[in-house]
Design an enzyme around this catalytic site. Structure first.
Site, PDB file in Angstrom:
ATOM      1  N   GLY A  99       0.828  -1.208   0.000  1.00  0.00           N
ATOM      2  CA  GLY A  99       0.000   0.000   0.000  1.00  0.00           C
ATOM      3  C   GLY A  99       0.862   1.257   0.000  1.00  0.00           C
ATOM      4  O   GLY A  99       2.098   1.197  -0.012  1.00  0.00           O
ATOM      5  N   THR A 142       1.443   3.636   2.335  1.00  0.00           N
ATOM      6  CA  THR A 142       2.330   3.747   3.497  1.00  0.00           C
ATOM      7  C   THR A 142       3.179   2.485   3.634  1.00  0.00           C
ATOM      8  O   THR A 142       4.329   2.541   4.097  1.00  0.00           O
ATOM      9  CB  THR A 142       1.498   3.956   4.776  1.00  0.00           C
ATOM     10  OG1 THR A 142       0.546   4.999   4.535  1.00  0.00           O
ATOM     11  CG2 THR A 142       2.365   4.319   5.952  1.00  0.00           C
ATOM     12  N   ASP A 183      -3.656 -14.089   1.659  1.00  0.00           N
ATOM     13  CA  ASP A 183      -4.675 -13.095   2.005  1.00  0.00           C
ATOM     14  C   ASP A 183      -4.765 -13.016   3.529  1.00  0.00           C
ATOM     15  O   ASP A 183      -4.746 -14.058   4.205  1.00  0.00           O
ATOM     16  CB  ASP A 183      -6.027 -13.536   1.413  1.00  0.00           C
ATOM     17  CG  ASP A 183      -7.032 -12.406   1.406  1.00  0.00           C
ATOM     18  OD1 ASP A 183      -7.393 -11.917   2.504  1.00  0.00           O
ATOM     19  OD2 ASP A 183      -7.458 -12.005   0.312  1.00  0.00           O
ATOM     20  N   VAL A 184      -4.875 -11.809   4.042  1.00  0.00           N
ATOM     21  CA  VAL A 184      -4.943 -11.646   5.505  1.00  0.00           C
ATOM     22  C   VAL A 184      -6.223 -12.277   6.071  1.00  0.00           C
ATOM     23  O   VAL A 184      -6.299 -12.555   7.272  1.00  0.00           O
ATOM     24  CB  VAL A 184      -4.802 -10.150   5.881  1.00  0.00           C
ATOM     25  CG1 VAL A 184      -6.104  -9.379   5.633  1.00  0.00           C
ATOM     26  CG2 VAL A 184      -4.334  -9.982   7.314  1.00  0.00           C
ATOM     27  N   LEU A 221      -2.808  -2.319   7.019  1.00  0.00           N
ATOM     28  CA  LEU A 221      -3.871  -2.737   6.101  1.00  0.00           C
ATOM     29  C   LEU A 221      -4.776  -1.556   5.773  1.00  0.00           C
ATOM     30  O   LEU A 221      -5.021  -0.694   6.623  1.00  0.00           O
ATOM     31  CB  LEU A 221      -4.714  -3.843   6.746  1.00  0.00           C
ATOM     32  CG  LEU A 221      -4.020  -5.189   6.921  1.00  0.00           C
ATOM     33  CD1 LEU A 221      -4.848  -6.090   7.827  1.00  0.00           C
ATOM     34  CD2 LEU A 221      -3.758  -5.866   5.562  1.00  0.00           C
ATOM     35  N   MET A 265     -10.128  -5.309   7.578  1.00  0.00           N
ATOM     36  CA  MET A 265      -9.017  -4.931   8.462  1.00  0.00           C
ATOM     37  C   MET A 265      -9.170  -5.569   9.848  1.00  0.00           C
ATOM     38  O   MET A 265      -8.189  -6.027  10.437  1.00  0.00           O
ATOM     39  CB  MET A 265      -8.930  -3.411   8.564  1.00  0.00           C
ATOM     40  CG  MET A 265      -8.618  -2.745   7.227  1.00  0.00           C
ATOM     41  SD  MET A 265      -8.432  -0.945   7.370  1.00  0.00           S
ATOM     42  CE  MET A 265     -10.103  -0.449   7.744  1.00  0.00           C
ATOM     43  N   CYS A 300      -1.371   0.721  12.144  1.00  0.00           N
ATOM     44  CA  CYS A 300      -1.776   2.001  11.578  1.00  0.00           C
ATOM     45  C   CYS A 300      -3.291   2.090  11.579  1.00  0.00           C
ATOM     46  O   CYS A 300      -3.966   1.326  10.883  1.00  0.00           O
ATOM     47  CB  CYS A 300      -1.244   2.116  10.145  1.00  0.00           C
ATOM     48  SG  CYS A 300      -1.599   3.712   9.388  1.00  0.00           S
ATOM     49  N   CYS A 358       9.165   2.512  16.702  1.00  0.00           N
ATOM     50  CA  CYS A 358       8.416   1.822  17.757  1.00  0.00           C
ATOM     51  C   CYS A 358       8.966   0.427  18.038  1.00  0.00           C
ATOM     52  O   CYS A 358       8.699  -0.147  19.099  1.00  0.00           O
ATOM     53  CB  CYS A 358       6.935   1.724  17.373  1.00  0.00           C
ATOM     54  SG  CYS A 358       6.100   3.311  17.430  1.00  0.00           S
TER      55      CYS A 358
HETATM   56  N1  LIG Z   1      -4.829   7.976   3.406  1.00  0.00           N
HETATM   57  C1  LIG Z   1      -4.964   8.722   4.498  1.00  0.00           C
HETATM   58  O1  LIG Z   1      -4.865   9.957   4.463  1.00  0.00           O
HETATM   59  C2  LIG Z   1      -5.179   8.030   5.824  1.00  0.00           C
HETATM   60  C3  LIG Z   1      -5.291   8.811   6.959  1.00  0.00           C
HETATM   61  C4  LIG Z   1      -5.415   8.162   8.198  1.00  0.00           C
HETATM   62  C5  LIG Z   1      -5.468   6.771   8.268  1.00  0.00           C
HETATM   63  N2  LIG Z   1      -5.387   6.034   7.131  1.00  0.00           N
HETATM   64  C6  LIG Z   1      -5.387   4.585   7.233  1.00  0.00           C
HETATM   65  O2  LIG Z   1      -4.037   4.173   7.187  1.00  0.00           O
HETATM   66  C7  LIG Z   1      -3.960   2.826   6.701  1.00  0.00           C
HETATM   67  C8  LIG Z   1      -2.933   2.751   5.578  1.00  0.00           C
HETATM   68  O3  LIG Z   1      -3.406   3.554   4.506  1.00  0.00           O
HETATM   69  P1  LIG Z   1      -2.716   3.488   3.054  1.00  0.00           P
HETATM   70  O4  LIG Z   1      -3.501   4.462   2.222  1.00  0.00           O
HETATM   71  O5  LIG Z   1      -1.246   3.610   3.170  1.00  0.00           O
HETATM   72  O6  LIG Z   1      -3.081   1.974   2.623  1.00  0.00           O
HETATM   73  P2  LIG Z   1      -3.530   1.440   1.171  1.00  0.00           P
HETATM   74  O7  LIG Z   1      -2.753   2.158   0.093  1.00  0.00           O
HETATM   75  O8  LIG Z   1      -5.013   1.435   1.107  1.00  0.00           O
HETATM   76  O9  LIG Z   1      -2.951  -0.063   1.214  1.00  0.00           O
HETATM   77  C9  LIG Z   1      -3.674  -1.085   1.792  1.00  0.00           C
HETATM   78  C10 LIG Z   1      -2.809  -2.334   1.896  1.00  0.00           C
HETATM   79  O10 LIG Z   1      -3.614  -3.378   2.482  1.00  0.00           O
HETATM   80  C11 LIG Z   1      -3.484  -4.533   1.658  1.00  0.00           C
HETATM   81  N3  LIG Z   1      -4.645  -5.388   1.710  1.00  0.00           N
HETATM   82  C12 LIG Z   1      -5.941  -5.047   1.491  1.00  0.00           C
HETATM   83  N4  LIG Z   1      -6.733  -6.123   1.602  1.00  0.00           N
HETATM   84  C13 LIG Z   1      -5.907  -7.183   1.876  1.00  0.00           C
HETATM   85  C14 LIG Z   1      -6.133  -8.562   2.082  1.00  0.00           C
HETATM   86  N5  LIG Z   1      -7.363  -9.089   2.050  1.00  0.00           N
HETATM   87  N6  LIG Z   1      -5.067  -9.353   2.343  1.00  0.00           N
HETATM   88  C15 LIG Z   1      -3.816  -8.828   2.392  1.00  0.00           C
HETATM   89  N7  LIG Z   1      -3.539  -7.525   2.207  1.00  0.00           N
HETATM   90  C16 LIG Z   1      -4.580  -6.713   1.948  1.00  0.00           C
HETATM   91  C17 LIG Z   1      -3.309  -3.938   0.249  1.00  0.00           C
HETATM   92  O11 LIG Z   1      -2.819  -4.944  -0.616  1.00  0.00           O
HETATM   93  P3  LIG Z   1      -3.048  -4.912  -2.225  1.00  0.00           P
HETATM   94  O12 LIG Z   1      -1.819  -4.244  -2.772  1.00  0.00           O
HETATM   95  O13 LIG Z   1      -3.163  -6.344  -2.587  1.00  0.00           O
HETATM   96  O14 LIG Z   1      -4.298  -4.109  -2.490  1.00  0.00           O
HETATM   97  C18 LIG Z   1      -2.314  -2.837   0.538  1.00  0.00           C
HETATM   98  O15 LIG Z   1      -1.017  -3.348   0.686  1.00  0.00           O
HETATM   99  C19 LIG Z   1      -5.382   2.464   6.267  1.00  0.00           C
HETATM  100  O16 LIG Z   1      -6.004   1.712   7.273  1.00  0.00           O
HETATM  101  C20 LIG Z   1      -6.045   3.822   6.110  1.00  0.00           C
HETATM  102  O17 LIG Z   1      -7.465   3.755   6.253  1.00  0.00           O
HETATM  103  C21 LIG Z   1      -5.242   6.638   5.906  1.00  0.00           C
END
Ligand SMILES: NC(=O)c1ccc[n+]([C@@H]2O[C@H](COP(=O)([O-])OP(=O)(O)OC[C@H]3O[C@@H](n4cnc5c(N)ncnc54)[C@H](OP(=O)(O)O)[C@@H]3O)[C@@H](O)[C@H]2O)c1
Length: 209
Positions: A14, A16, A54-55, A75, A87, A109, A189
């Protein structure tokens, strides 16, 4: 605390996750990832061990967690804001595997919205926030040494500074953190028990790009 050498990252492909993976490899950790599609891992950042799975599959999670000293959970659902339990279900599997293998340290996260009243979270972000809340509860009830990182908006276009404000149980001075600084903190951490059991917010004022 014991030094962590072997770590597993969930969500390494993803936004991050990739930023965290790169720094973990640079820092010399032996990194395992659980990925659905290994083609999403950049060739220049090859983890020591890639578990394709898959998680939501407990056996895949168990395989990834085996032999680790610590776990990082990043996730997410990318642009899909619809109701999800991925998640939290994934976190439940990770906690079970950690307990089975006697691993105590986990950095997760979540989101700064967990520091808000849910009713005040923008409605379109409430479903994902609700699953973050379930994740948080599962980890709190697990008795594991968990750092709950609750970032504000994660910026894709800001640099790694390693220089940000960490606040516990309260939001800090900015509404943004760079994905690189967030990854930097996850790895920090692993070197301290200071934030175990705590809800942590990160912030920094970045220069405009
Ligand atoms: N974006 C923001 O501004 C923000 C702010 C605060 C908090 N957050 C939270 O921070 C966290 C990280 O955000 P991000 O935007 O960096 O994440 P992201 O780009 O949405 O990446 C999600 C990751 O989770 C993996 N994943 C999803 N479903 C899965 C499954 N069934 N099995 C295994 N892996 C799986 C994805 O794999 P694939 O590559 O296979 O899809 C990817 O590696 C999230 O929980 C988000 O809601 C985001």
């Amino acid at each position: 605390m014991a030094t962590c050498k072997n770590i597993v990252i969930f969500g390494a492909t993803g936004m991050t996750g990739l930023a965290t993976l790169a720094q973990a490899l640079d820092a010399g950790y032996t990194v395992t990832v659980l990925v659905r599609d290994p083609a999403r891992l950049p060739p220049e950042h090859r983890p020591a061990r890639v578990v394709v799975g898959d998680v939501l599959n407990p056996a895949d999670v168990d395989k990834a967690v085996q032999g680790q000293d610590a776990v990082i959970i990043i996730l997410g659902t990318r642009n899909d804001l619809s109701p999800t339990t991925m998640m939290s279900e994934g976190t439940r599997n990770i906690v079970a595997a950690m307990k089975a293998h006697g691993i105590r340290k986990v950095v997760v996260c979540l989101s700064a919205f967990l520091m808000w009243d849910l009713q005040k979270v923008p409605p379109k972000l409430q479903p994902v926030t609700e699953d973050h809340i379930r994740m948080h509860r599962i980890l709190q009830e697990s008795g594991l040494d968990c750092v709950s990182v609750m970032p504000p908006h994660i910026a894709d276009d800001q640099p790694l500074t390693g220089d940000y404000t960490v606040t516990v149980n309260t939001s800090g001075g900015s509404r943004v953190i760079s994905k690189h600084d967030l990854g930097h903190f996850f790895l920090q951490c692993l070197t301290t028990s200071e934030y175990d059991g705590k809800n942590v917010y990160l912030s920094r004022h970045y220069a405009k790009v």
